[in-house]
Design a protein around this motif. Structure first.
Motif, PDB file in Angstrom:
ATOM      1  N   LEU A  47      10.832  -4.751   2.193  1.00 51.61           N
ATOM      2  CA  LEU A  47      11.837  -4.083   3.032  1.00 51.61           C
ATOM      3  C   LEU A  47      13.248  -4.611   2.779  1.00 51.61           C
ATOM      4  O   LEU A  47      14.228  -3.917   3.031  1.00 51.61           O
ATOM      5  CB  LEU A  47      11.487  -4.257   4.513  1.00 51.61           C
ATOM      6  N   THR A  48      13.362  -5.845   2.290  1.00 50.70           N
ATOM      7  CA  THR A  48      14.689  -6.420   1.998  1.00 50.70           C
ATOM      8  C   THR A  48      15.046  -6.266   0.512  1.00 50.70           C
ATOM      9  O   THR A  48      15.944  -6.945   0.019  1.00 50.70           O
ATOM     10  CB  THR A  48      14.751  -7.906   2.394  1.00 50.70           C
ATOM     11  N   ASP A  49      14.322  -5.400  -0.200  1.00 56.58           N
ATOM     12  CA  ASP A  49      14.607  -5.048  -1.609  1.00 56.58           C
ATOM     13  C   ASP A  49      14.479  -6.244  -2.551  1.00 56.58           C
ATOM     14  O   ASP A  49      15.197  -6.339  -3.541  1.00 56.58           O
ATOM     15  CB  ASP A  49      16.014  -4.431  -1.749  1.00 56.58           C
ATOM     16  N   ASN A  50      13.566  -7.158  -2.249  1.00 57.71           N
ATOM     17  CA  ASN A  50      13.307  -8.260  -3.168  1.00 57.71           C
ATOM     18  C   ASN A  50      12.121  -7.971  -4.095  1.00 57.71           C
ATOM     19  O   ASN A  50      11.825  -8.755  -4.982  1.00 57.71           O
ATOM     20  CB  ASN A  50      13.046  -9.554  -2.386  1.00 57.71           C
ATOM     21  N   VAL A  51      11.437  -6.860  -3.827  1.00 57.25           N
ATOM     22  CA  VAL A  51      10.340  -6.411  -4.693  1.00 57.25           C
ATOM     23  C   VAL A  51      10.566  -4.933  -4.956  1.00 57.25           C
ATOM     24  O   VAL A  51      10.798  -4.163  -4.017  1.00 57.25           O
ATOM     25  CB  VAL A  51       8.960  -6.622  -4.017  1.00 57.25           C
ATOM     26  N   ASP A  52      10.521  -4.518  -6.241  1.00 57.24           N
ATOM     27  CA  ASP A  52      10.793  -3.108  -6.531  1.00 57.24           C
ATOM     28  C   ASP A  52       9.541  -2.259  -6.323  1.00 57.24           C
ATOM     29  O   ASP A  52       8.416  -2.748  -6.275  1.00 57.24           O
ATOM     30  CB  ASP A  52      11.331  -2.935  -7.965  1.00 57.24           C
ATOM     31  N   ARG A  53       9.761  -0.967  -6.223  1.00 62.36           N
ATOM     32  CA  ARG A  53       8.698  -0.013  -5.913  1.00 62.36           C
ATOM     33  C   ARG A  53       7.608  -0.004  -6.997  1.00 62.36           C
ATOM     34  O   ARG A  53       6.410   0.095  -6.697  1.00 62.36           O
ATOM     35  CB  ARG A  53       9.314   1.388  -5.757  1.00 62.36           C
ATOM     36  N   ARG A  54       8.020  -0.158  -8.261  1.00 59.59           N
ATOM     37  CA  ARG A  54       7.052  -0.107  -9.360  1.00 59.59           C
ATOM     38  C   ARG A  54       6.038  -1.255  -9.250  1.00 59.59           C
ATOM     39  O   ARG A  54       4.844  -1.067  -9.475  1.00 59.59           O
ATOM     40  CB  ARG A  54       7.790  -0.189 -10.700  1.00 59.59           C
ATOM     41  N   THR A  55       6.525  -2.443  -8.893  1.00 63.71           N
ATOM     42  CA  THR A  55       5.620  -3.601  -8.730  1.00 63.71           C
ATOM     43  C   THR A  55       4.634  -3.350  -7.604  1.00 63.71           C
ATOM     44  O   THR A  55       3.441  -3.649  -7.724  1.00 63.71           O
ATOM     45  CB  THR A  55       6.447  -4.871  -8.427  1.00 63.71           C
ATOM     46  N   VAL A  56       5.126  -2.786  -6.496  1.00 63.66           N
ATOM     47  CA  VAL A  56       4.251  -2.507  -5.352  1.00 63.66           C
ATOM     48  C   VAL A  56       3.182  -1.483  -5.743  1.00 63.66           C
ATOM     49  O   VAL A  56       2.011  -1.609  -5.355  1.00 63.66           O
ATOM     50  CB  VAL A  56       5.079  -2.015  -4.147  1.00 63.66           C
ATOM     51  N   GLU A  57       3.558  -0.469  -6.532  1.00 62.26           N
ATOM     52  CA  GLU A  57       2.583   0.533  -6.978  1.00 62.26           C
ATOM     53  C   GLU A  57       1.496  -0.112  -7.846  1.00 62.26           C
ATOM     54  O   GLU A  57       0.319   0.253  -7.769  1.00 62.26           O
ATOM     55  CB  GLU A  57       3.286   1.646  -7.755  1.00 62.26           C
ATOM     56  N   LYS A  58       1.894  -1.096  -8.668  1.00 60.07           N
ATOM     57  CA  LYS A  58       0.919  -1.806  -9.506  1.00 60.07           C
ATOM     58  C   LYS A  58      -0.073  -2.576  -8.623  1.00 60.07           C
ATOM     59  O   LYS A  58      -1.287  -2.570  -8.866  1.00 60.07           O
ATOM     60  CB  LYS A  58       1.659  -2.778 -10.437  1.00 60.07           C
ATOM     61  N   TYR A  59       0.448  -3.229  -7.560  1.00 60.61           N
ATOM     62  CA  TYR A  59      -0.427  -3.966  -6.646  1.00 60.61           C
ATOM     63  C   TYR A  59      -1.340  -3.017  -5.866  1.00 60.61           C
ATOM     64  O   TYR A  59      -2.490  -3.355  -5.563  1.00 60.61           O
ATOM     65  CB  TYR A  59       0.402  -4.818  -5.676  1.00 60.61           C
ATOM     66  N   GLU A  60      -0.815  -1.835  -5.523  1.00 61.05           N
ATOM     67  CA  GLU A  60      -1.635  -0.840  -4.826  1.00 61.05           C
ATOM     68  C   GLU A  60      -2.849  -0.447  -5.667  1.00 61.05           C
ATOM     69  O   GLU A  60      -3.973  -0.361  -5.160  1.00 61.05           O
ATOM     70  CB  GLU A  60      -0.796   0.403  -4.498  1.00 61.05           C
ATOM     71  N   ALA A  61      -2.591  -0.206  -6.972  1.00 58.76           N
ATOM     72  CA  ALA A  61      -3.681   0.180  -7.879  1.00 58.76           C
ATOM     73  C   ALA A  61      -4.698  -0.957  -8.004  1.00 58.76           C
ATOM     74  O   ALA A  61      -5.913  -0.729  -8.006  1.00 58.76           O
ATOM     75  CB  ALA A  61      -3.103   0.540  -9.252  1.00 58.76           C
ATOM     76  N   GLU A  62      -4.191  -2.200  -8.096  1.00 60.78           N
ATOM     77  CA  GLU A  62      -5.083  -3.356  -8.233  1.00 60.78           C
ATOM     78  C   GLU A  62      -5.926  -3.550  -6.979  1.00 60.78           C
ATOM     79  O   GLU A  62      -7.126  -3.832  -7.067  1.00 60.78           O
ATOM     80  CB  GLU A  62      -4.250  -4.616  -8.504  1.00 60.78           C
ATOM     81  N   ALA A  63      -5.307  -3.368  -5.808  1.00 62.78           N
ATOM     82  CA  ALA A  63      -6.045  -3.514  -4.548  1.00 62.78           C
ATOM     83  C   ALA A  63      -7.111  -2.423  -4.410  1.00 62.78           C
ATOM     84  O   ALA A  63      -8.211  -2.664  -3.901  1.00 62.78           O
ATOM     85  CB  ALA A  63      -5.074  -3.462  -3.367  1.00 62.78           C
ATOM     86  N   LYS A  64      -6.784  -1.227  -4.898  1.00 64.30           N
ATOM     87  CA  LYS A  64      -7.740  -0.111  -4.822  1.00 64.30           C
ATOM     88  C   LYS A  64      -8.967  -0.400  -5.685  1.00 64.30           C
ATOM     89  O   LYS A  64     -10.101  -0.095  -5.317  1.00 64.30           O
ATOM     90  CB  LYS A  64      -7.051   1.184  -5.272  1.00 64.30           C
ATOM     91  N   GLU A  65      -8.735  -1.008  -6.857  1.00 62.14           N
ATOM     92  CA  GLU A  65      -9.843  -1.369  -7.751  1.00 62.14           C
ATOM     93  C   GLU A  65     -10.794  -2.348  -7.071  1.00 62.14           C
ATOM     94  O   GLU A  65     -12.000  -2.338  -7.326  1.00 62.14           O
ATOM     95  CB  GLU A  65      -9.298  -2.019  -9.035  1.00 62.14           C
ATOM     96  N   ARG A  66     -10.252  -3.198  -6.225  1.00 62.01           N
ATOM     97  CA  ARG A  66     -11.081  -4.196  -5.524  1.00 62.01           C
ATOM     98  C   ARG A  66     -11.639  -3.652  -4.210  1.00 62.01           C
ATOM     99  O   ARG A  66     -12.225  -4.398  -3.427  1.00 62.01           O
ATOM    100  CB  ARG A  66     -10.239  -5.459  -5.229  1.00 62.01           C
ATOM    101  N   ASN A  67     -11.399  -2.348  -3.935  1.00 63.71           N
ATOM    102  CA  ASN A  67     -11.815  -1.719  -2.672  1.00 63.71           C
ATOM    103  C   ASN A  67     -11.186  -2.406  -1.453  1.00 63.71           C
ATOM    104  O   ASN A  67     -11.822  -2.583  -0.420  1.00 63.71           O
ATOM    105  CB  ASN A  67     -13.345  -1.726  -2.531  1.00 63.71           C
ATOM    106  N   ARG A  68      -9.939  -2.839  -1.627  1.00 57.88           N
ATOM    107  CA  ARG A  68      -9.198  -3.507  -0.547  1.00 57.88           C
ATOM    108  C   ARG A  68      -7.806  -2.891  -0.482  1.00 57.88           C
ATOM    109  O   ARG A  68      -6.810  -3.546  -0.752  1.00 57.88           O
ATOM    110  CB  ARG A  68      -9.093  -5.020  -0.816  1.00 57.88           C
ATOM    111  N   GLU A  69      -7.728  -1.616  -0.107  1.00 61.69           N
ATOM    112  CA  GLU A  69      -6.450  -0.885  -0.182  1.00 61.69           C
ATOM    113  C   GLU A  69      -5.345  -1.528   0.644  1.00 61.69           C
ATOM    114  O   GLU A  69      -4.172  -1.461   0.288  1.00 61.69           O
ATOM    115  CB  GLU A  69      -6.638   0.575   0.277  1.00 61.69           C
TER     116      GLU A  69
END
Length: 535
Positions: free
Chosen positions: A131-153
């Protein structure tokens, strides 16, 4: 000709150094020292540059390393040679000084996120950074995909803070995660502490640096109760945070958007009503030091922006009325409104060493607890009493010309080896702090292990003070005071809930001070078998 190609090596001969100094003082020497290239020397006697070079070469040929007599004859020709490097050194020193900054005028606060395992500490920390723009959207999308692979959305925001594979696989923080963010009012460092009871020593290390504790409570049915009941980490973390010197405790009731909760005021009030008496028993002044706030760490509601009134209609009236000790609607605005007291920039420097490593010299990591430190400061390292000089100071990777209380800094300790600087040592200016292996102190008995239901002389535990850990033994009990205030002098044992004045003996000396003089060096805890026994 090797010496001419490497003029710096002439500096090891004291005769050459003396001659350079005498020339520099004279009128002709000033001109020679200003000249960048010895081949373009000012030949007042009419000799050309070639003759000067030949004379130098002859002088070098005559020089013998094992024979000191010819050094003076060669020195006359070679005197101008070492005059080139000093301007370069001077320029680099000036460049480094210009690059160093005074430090950001905004106050720096360390936030430690504490609470029971799975309360949502890492998710909340990750969302604040997003929320304070210290992490960009692309990085968050990568983590979303990784969490989905682990069935931990829902874990994707926690991955911002939990960086190693073990933490991501188990969904548990092991080491204290560190990150930074800024607002218009303050600069913050996030210390994301592990919630599992096996990693409490790591949590203590993080909390010992903190100014503000954010106690994350899960509002989900069953999770709050398991964290708060005996054996849950909510109790131990809140107690340790107070002991380790946290000035404010912000209690955030997380997961308010859960289907079992749905932002209900009744559930929020139930959690707050159970926490108030316990926190008061830990020593917090509820009205001044404790703030309560409902949030959703996953959706970000009430973190940076206020929750939608359609989801939570009661919150606006609550904060406007100043209920729950806060008149701010969101976590970020509440943190910005906190005023830190007791930081003494004019006191002697005290920096407990959290860690150290080698990088072209020994670098110590720590938080400036008091005083102002600058490059060139002479410091005493306690408990060894060795004297060193501070060569440089950094905050993250930014060189600083000074560091005030509250700053997390890296300091380069000139002349110290890696074994000379240890975790738990304290960097001081005169007068240095005390260093003891026996202390008479007042403790409160909080809990005791199964095999020892009373505290007596001979009780052994691990002593945690600031960043130091040491084996400790209670050697004598002088006085006990029970909960009713009845004092017994010369008591032989103490039970849970009693206040005890006793002598503690440590395996090795530890730097510490009296609580009245330096509170951050006068607090400690005793732990054994995974329990906090006394504070």
């Amino acid at each position: 000709m090797k010496l001419i190609g490497d003029p710096d090596s002439l500096g090891k001969y004291p005769e050459v150094e003396a001659l350079i100094a005498s020339i520099a003082e004279g009128e002709g020497g000033a001109a020679a020292m200003e000249e960048d290239d010895w081949e373009k020397g000012d030949n007042d006697d009419g000799a050309d540059a070639t003759a000067a070079a030949e004379e130098l070469a002859g002088g070098v040929e005559d020089m013998k390393i094992d024979d000191g007599a010819p050094l003076a004859t060669a020195a006359a020709g070679a005197a101008a040679a070492p005059s080139a490097p000093p301007p370069a050194k001077k320029e680099s020193a000036e460049a480094a000084a210009a690059a160093a900054v005074e430090g950001d005028p905004r106050e720096h606060l360390n936030l430690v996120f504490i609470g029971h395992v799975d309360a949502g500490k890492s998710t909340l920390s990750g969302n604040i950074l997003y929320l304070t723009d210290n992490v960009d959207r692309r990085t968050v999308e990568k983590y979303e995909a990784e969490a989905k692979e682990r069935n931990r959305e829902s874990w994707f925001l926690a991955f911002i803070m939990d960086t190693n594979e073990e933490e991501r696989a188990k969904g548990k923080t092991v080491e204290v995660g560190r990150a930074r963010f800024e607002t218009e009012a303050h600069r913050y460092s996030i210390l994301d502490a592990p919630g599992h009871k096996n990693y409490v020593p790591n949590m203590i290390m993080g909390a010992s640096q903190a100014d503000v504790g954010v106690l994350v409570i899960s509002a989900r049915k069953g999770e709050f109760e398991s964290g708060f009941d005996k054996g849950g980490q909510t109790r131990e973390h809140a107690l340790l945070a107070k002991t380790l010197g946290v000035s404010y405790l912000v209690v955030v009731i997380n997961k308010m958007d859960e289907p079992t909760v749905q932002w209900k005021k009744e559930r929020f009030d139930e959690c707050v009503s159970k926490l108030r008496p316990f926190l008061k028993g830990c020593g917090y002044k509820i009205k001044k030091e404790v703030k309560f706030l409902p949030i959703s760490g996953l959706s970000g509601a009430n973190v940076k922006d206020e929750v939608d009134p359609t989801d939570c209609p009661w919150w606006k009236k609550s904060w406007q009325a100043g209920d729950n000790n806060t008149d701010k609607p969101t976590l970020m605005s509440l943190l910005d409104s906190l005023d830190m007291k007791g930081r003494r920039a004019d006191a002697p420097v005290r920096i407990p060493v959290l860690d150290r490593y080698t990088d072209r010299g020994t670098i110590a990591m720590g938080k400036v607890e008091s005083g102002t430190i600058r490059p060139g400061t002479k410091v005493v390292l306690m408990p060894t009493r060795q004297t060193y000089k501070i060569d440089a100071i950094w905050s993250e990777e930014t060189p600083l010309s000074s560091a005030r209380p509250g700053e997390n800094v890296l300091v380069k300790v000139s002349g110290a080896g890696l074994e000379d600087v240890q975790k738990g040592f304290v960097i001081c200016t005169n007068p240095p702090c005390r260093s003891v292996d026996k202390l008479i102190c007042q403790i409160m008995v909080m809990d005791l292990p199964e095999h020892a239901r009373i505290l007596t002389a001979g009780f052994q535990a691990v002593f945690h003070a600031h960043t130091a850990e040491e084996e400790a033994t209670v050697t004598k009990i002088f006085e006990t005071t029970d909960r009713r205030g009845k004092a017994i002098k010369g008591a032989r044992f103490a039970n849970v809930g009693m206040t005890v004045i006793c002598m503690i003996e440590l395996a090795r000396t530890v730097p510490c001070e009296t609580y009245d003089d330096y509170p951050f060096l006068g607090r400690f805890t005793l732990r054994t078998e995974g329990k906090t026994c006394a504070i």
